[in-house]
Design a protein around this motif. Structure first.
Motif, PDB file in Angstrom:
ATOM      1  N   PHE B 154       0.833  -1.205   0.000  1.00  0.00           N
ATOM      2  CA  PHE B 154       0.000   0.000   0.000  1.00  0.00           C
ATOM      3  C   PHE B 154       0.872   1.260   0.000  1.00  0.00           C
ATOM      4  O   PHE B 154       0.642   2.187  -0.798  1.00  0.00           O
ATOM      5  CB  PHE B 154      -0.911  -0.036   1.232  1.00  0.00           C
ATOM      6  CG  PHE B 154      -1.906   1.079   1.274  1.00  0.00           C
ATOM      7  CD1 PHE B 154      -2.894   1.190   0.295  1.00  0.00           C
ATOM      8  CD2 PHE B 154      -1.859   2.038   2.277  1.00  0.00           C
ATOM      9  CE1 PHE B 154      -3.812   2.215   0.329  1.00  0.00           C
ATOM     10  CE2 PHE B 154      -2.773   3.073   2.321  1.00  0.00           C
ATOM     11  CZ  PHE B 154      -3.754   3.169   1.338  1.00  0.00           C
ATOM     12  N   ILE B 155       1.889   1.279   0.854  1.00  0.00           N
ATOM     13  CA  ILE B 155       2.778   2.457   0.902  1.00  0.00           C
ATOM     14  C   ILE B 155       3.482   2.636  -0.449  1.00  0.00           C
ATOM     15  O   ILE B 155       3.560   3.744  -0.981  1.00  0.00           O
ATOM     16  CB  ILE B 155       3.820   2.317   2.026  1.00  0.00           C
ATOM     17  CG1 ILE B 155       3.128   2.185   3.390  1.00  0.00           C
ATOM     18  CG2 ILE B 155       4.775   3.512   2.045  1.00  0.00           C
ATOM     19  CD1 ILE B 155       4.074   1.942   4.538  1.00  0.00           C
ATOM     20  N   ALA B 156       3.963   1.517  -1.000  1.00  0.00           N
ATOM     21  CA  ALA B 156       4.678   1.589  -2.276  1.00  0.00           C
ATOM     22  C   ALA B 156       3.772   2.142  -3.368  1.00  0.00           C
ATOM     23  O   ALA B 156       4.192   2.957  -4.195  1.00  0.00           O
ATOM     24  CB  ALA B 156       5.203   0.206  -2.661  1.00  0.00           C
ATOM     25  N   TYR B 157       2.508   1.678  -3.360  1.00  0.00           N
ATOM     26  CA  TYR B 157       1.529   2.160  -4.338  1.00  0.00           C
ATOM     27  C   TYR B 157       1.395   3.685  -4.238  1.00  0.00           C
ATOM     28  O   TYR B 157       1.484   4.394  -5.244  1.00  0.00           O
ATOM     29  CB  TYR B 157       0.181   1.477  -4.086  1.00  0.00           C
ATOM     30  CG  TYR B 157      -0.937   1.960  -4.979  1.00  0.00           C
ATOM     31  CD1 TYR B 157      -1.138   1.381  -6.233  1.00  0.00           C
ATOM     32  CD2 TYR B 157      -1.794   2.982  -4.590  1.00  0.00           C
ATOM     33  CE1 TYR B 157      -2.152   1.814  -7.057  1.00  0.00           C
ATOM     34  CE2 TYR B 157      -2.815   3.420  -5.407  1.00  0.00           C
ATOM     35  CZ  TYR B 157      -2.992   2.833  -6.645  1.00  0.00           C
ATOM     36  OH  TYR B 157      -3.990   3.270  -7.465  1.00  0.00           O
ATOM     37  N   LEU B 158       1.211   4.175  -3.013  1.00  0.00           N
ATOM     38  CA  LEU B 158       1.032   5.618  -2.823  1.00  0.00           C
ATOM     39  C   LEU B 158       2.282   6.391  -3.257  1.00  0.00           C
ATOM     40  O   LEU B 158       2.187   7.406  -3.942  1.00  0.00           O
ATOM     41  CB  LEU B 158       0.720   5.924  -1.353  1.00  0.00           C
ATOM     42  CG  LEU B 158      -0.648   5.434  -0.853  1.00  0.00           C
ATOM     43  CD1 LEU B 158      -0.853   5.830   0.593  1.00  0.00           C
ATOM     44  CD2 LEU B 158      -1.771   5.984  -1.730  1.00  0.00           C
ATOM     45  N   ALA B 341       9.586   0.915  -3.986  1.00  0.00           N
ATOM     46  CA  ALA B 341       9.462  -0.390  -3.340  1.00  0.00           C
ATOM     47  C   ALA B 341      10.345  -0.471  -2.098  1.00  0.00           C
ATOM     48  O   ALA B 341       9.921  -0.912  -1.035  1.00  0.00           O
ATOM     49  CB  ALA B 341       9.820  -1.492  -4.327  1.00  0.00           C
ATOM     50  N   GLU B 342      11.587  -0.012  -2.243  1.00  0.00           N
ATOM     51  CA  GLU B 342      12.525  -0.130  -1.123  1.00  0.00           C
ATOM     52  C   GLU B 342      12.130   0.754   0.044  1.00  0.00           C
ATOM     53  O   GLU B 342      12.200   0.341   1.204  1.00  0.00           O
ATOM     54  CB  GLU B 342      13.943   0.232  -1.575  1.00  0.00           C
ATOM     55  CG  GLU B 342      14.606  -0.898  -2.336  1.00  0.00           C
ATOM     56  CD  GLU B 342      16.088  -0.653  -2.534  1.00  0.00           C
ATOM     57  OE1 GLU B 342      16.528   0.492  -2.296  1.00  0.00           O
ATOM     58  OE2 GLU B 342      16.792  -1.597  -2.913  1.00  0.00           O
ATOM     59  N   LEU B 343      11.706   1.965  -0.265  1.00  0.00           N
ATOM     60  CA  LEU B 343      11.318   2.881   0.814  1.00  0.00           C
ATOM     61  C   LEU B 343      10.121   2.330   1.580  1.00  0.00           C
ATOM     62  O   LEU B 343      10.092   2.320   2.818  1.00  0.00           O
ATOM     63  CB  LEU B 343      10.999   4.269   0.249  1.00  0.00           C
ATOM     64  CG  LEU B 343      10.585   5.332   1.258  1.00  0.00           C
ATOM     65  CD1 LEU B 343      11.620   5.469   2.369  1.00  0.00           C
ATOM     66  CD2 LEU B 343      10.384   6.675   0.574  1.00  0.00           C
ATOM     67  N   ALA B 344       9.134   1.821   0.823  1.00  0.00           N
ATOM     68  CA  ALA B 344       7.941   1.255   1.467  1.00  0.00           C
ATOM     69  C   ALA B 344       8.312   0.057   2.326  1.00  0.00           C
ATOM     70  O   ALA B 344       7.880  -0.065   3.474  1.00  0.00           O
ATOM     71  CB  ALA B 344       6.915   0.863   0.412  1.00  0.00           C
ATOM     72  N   ALA B 345       9.136  -0.827   1.759  1.00  0.00           N
ATOM     73  CA  ALA B 345       9.512  -2.027   2.495  1.00  0.00           C
ATOM     74  C   ALA B 345      10.349  -1.655   3.719  1.00  0.00           C
ATOM     75  O   ALA B 345      10.098  -2.136   4.824  1.00  0.00           O
ATOM     76  CB  ALA B 345      10.288  -2.982   1.581  1.00  0.00           C
TER      77      ALA B 345
END
Lengths: 224, 416
Positions: B154-158, B341-345
């Motif tokens: 969800f975070i990566a999507y945003l 992707a990395e930031l969200a993960a």
């Protein structure tokens, strides 16, 4: 050693599709040299150009098969897989029509009347232009994927497709004029030859038709 | 008593081996995108990964280690029989290591975390008694395995949607990228620094109040963002590799951001996964030296040092090959996508580390990549593989448990 992250990515069809249209265009481009040789009655050169066309058409076929092989239903892509496969199919037809028309001309060693040779070559070149513009449009595919099929890049590609449509309309006009010229001469020609000349004109014109359909397919992708 | 040295020695050896395995395999997930997009050379990636994995393990690895060490097994049932827990933890380490070896030989996508948690639950439930497992806590952990990939996705999507709107869809993506990427750098650095300061630093003796924590995180993030802006300003378009939209150069700008998120990812990974290796080790050391687990012994920092060191050794000996291989295969994860992707993960993982949840960093990253895909960011994701990955823990937990039970009874027979 299997790495989890590396495995989740399917093979991207973008670069292969761009490679495929490049080959298809290069194949169509050979028609200029081919018809120039044919009009000059130089069948040795024509045959060797025809070999080149055949080998390019085979390469396009190989790429087509590989793309299909690496595009299983389980792939999750920003655009429907079916639309990409359709695009591939019409791209491939550019090479196919090139092969068909050159095969027909070489097989019958067709002698075109001198009067329409120049006009015919112009018509061929315009069809090649259409293929080239199709290539230019498809080459934006990687940028479209980067942009997620939205925004300024979409406008840019839409512009390229409009130009492609203009070129295709131009080939239609040239095709009509060429047929009219041939009609004026046909009484002086062997009837069977004349019939086949119409056939060659029609097949050649289909190259631009296919190029235009490449544009239509791309447009479908833009609308997602 | 001589036996304790055998226990500690064995646990140390197994733990180091686990840490080595984590460094050899999993670190590639954090660094490969940066190498694949040539934002970092392989050597730089190794150095960055070593520093940040180590820092993550030592600075922020305490909470998860504590969960593995004493959160899953209820030690109160073991009064007078503490040696069973030593056998169990040794068995769990060995079981997880063996299972990971089997899995990676066969190319199965299994998670270290799932293996070790399964193993601990297994030996505790069967070897000690079904009540010895703190099922409530285990339930929370299993829930976090589902929640973490979803959250990261969800975070990566945003994040990626915002990148599209602010930069990629615009007429002048390059100008926009140069303007906004430093802001992303600030947020990436701020989030990861803040969570670390809030959740991680207490056990190394640094205790800041909330206001100071925010100010410190802010100051560090501004510094990193300014450094990033400096490097971004130096990036010039390469006319040969360009089309009109300058996406090639845009990706170069994102490459700078990617270095920051790669650091964050390595840090997050170290903070969560080090526990898989040193959690059981810490438990064994605790019991062997004090004779009981109930004693409120704090986690010795040197245990985390062993874990961090083991990860770095794994990275240096074997991990670099994995990074190189994986980097070539994930070219679809360009910097603009990879950073999202990395930031969200990394954010998700660091929060999990702060709350002591042992989650699968790999699953979290896969979830984040899917999130970018949902935002139409990725050319092609193979959903079959993704399903297999997420389904893997269903097999991994029982497999780890079974092996741990076997080793547990074996150790009970042969160890003093």
């Amino acid at each position: 050693m299997a790495n989890v992250l590396a495995n989740i990515f399917g093979k991207s069809p973008v670069q292969p599709l761009e490679k495929h249209i490049d080959i298809a265009y290069r194949c169509a481009k050979q028609l200029n040299a081919f018809f120039t040789a044919a009009f000059a009655n130089d069948w040795v050169t024509a045959a060797s150009v025809r070999d080149e066309i055949e080998s390019l058409e085979h390469r396009a076929d190989d790429i087509k098969k590989k793309i299909r092989l690496h595009l299983p239903k389980s792939l999750f892509m920003p655009v429907p897989r079916e639309d990409l496969l359709e695009l591939l199919l019409v791209q491939d037809k550019i090479a196919n029509r090139t092969k068909d028309v050159s095969g027909l001309v070489l097989g019958r060693k067709m002698q075109f009347p001198k009067e329409i040779a120049e006009q015919f070559l112009e018509f061929v070149d315009r069809n090649i232009d259409a293929a080239k513009q199709a290539r230019k449009s498809v080459r934006e595919l990687d940028e479209l994927f980067t942009a997620g099929f939205r925004g300024a890049e979409v406008t840019l590609v839409a512009g390229l497709i409009e130009e492609l449509d203009r070129i295709e309309t131009d080939t239609d006009d040239k095709q009509a004029a060429l047929r009219a010229s041939l009609f004026r001469l046909e009484k002086t020609l062997d009837p069977i030859d004349a019939v086949f000349m119409y056939k060659v004109i029609e097949l050649t014109g289909e190259i631009a038709d296919m190029a235009e359909r490449v544009g239509r397919r791309l447009e479908l992708l833009l609308s997602h | 008593m001589e036996a304790q040295y055998i226990y500690i020695g064995l646990a140390g050896a197994f733990g180091l081996f686990m840490a080595w395995g984590i460094g050899a395999n999993d670190v590639a997930n954090a660094m490969a995108t940066s190498v694949g997009s040539s934002a970092l050379t392989i050597k730089q990636a190794i150095v960055v990964a070593a520093i940040f994995e180590f820092a993550g393990a030592v600075l922020a690895g305490g909470e998860v280690t504590s969960t593995i060490r004493k959160g899953i097994v209820d030690a109160n049932l073991l009064q007078g029989d503490e040696v069973l827990l030593i056998y169990g933890m040794l068995a769990a380490l060995l079981a997880a290591a063996v299972w990971l070896l089997i899995a990676s030989k066969n190319g199965w996508p299994v998670s270290t975390t799932h293996s070790i948690v399964g193993a601990i639950v297994g030996f505790a439930a069967v070897g000690i008694g079904i009540d010895a497992v703190q099922w409530g806590k285990v339930g929370t952990i299993v829930t976090s395995w589902v929640v973490s990939p979803v959250t990261a996705g969800f975070i990566a999507y945003l994040i990626y949607k915002s990148v599209q709107m602010l930069i990629l869809h615009q007429d002048d993506p390059l100008v926009r990228a140069k303007r906004y990427v430093p802001v992303y750098i600030f947020f990436a650095a701020f989030t990861i620094t803040l969570v670390t300061i809030l959740k991680g630093l207490t056990h190394v003796g640094l205790d800041l109040d909330l206001r100071d924590s925010y100010l410190l995180a802010m100051a560090i993030a501004v510094g990193i963002a300014l450094a990033g802006a400096y490097f971004i300003a130096k990036i010039k378009p390469d006319p040969k590799a360009e089309k009109s939209q300058h996406f090639y150069t845009v990706e170069k700008v994102f490459g700078v951001l990617m270095i920051v998120t790669a650091c964050g990812m390595a840090f997050a990974h170290g903070s969560n996964d080090v526990a898989n290796a040193v959690g059981p080790l810490a438990a064994v050391i605790g019991i062997a030296t004090t004779g009981s687990i109930t004693a409120k012994s704090t986690l010795p920092v040197w245990v985390l040092l062993i874990g961090g060191g083991g990860i770095v050794i794994g990275l240096a000996t074997y991990g670099r090959h994995v990074i190189a291989t994986v980097g070539k295969r994930i070219t679809q994860l360009t910097p603009s996508r990879g950073f999202a992707a990395e930031l969200a993960a990394a954010t998700t993982i660091v929060i999990a580390s702060g709350t002591g949840m042992p989650i699968s960093t790999t699953h979290t990253l896969v979830g984040a990549v899917l999130g970018v895909g949902m935002a139409r960011g990725i050319d092609a994701i193979d959903l079959r593989v993704v399903t297999r990955i997420f389904a893997s823990w269903v097999v991994t937990v029982p497999a780890g448990a079974f092996l741990a039970i076997v080793f547990f009874y074996l150790f009970k027979l042969i160890l003093p």
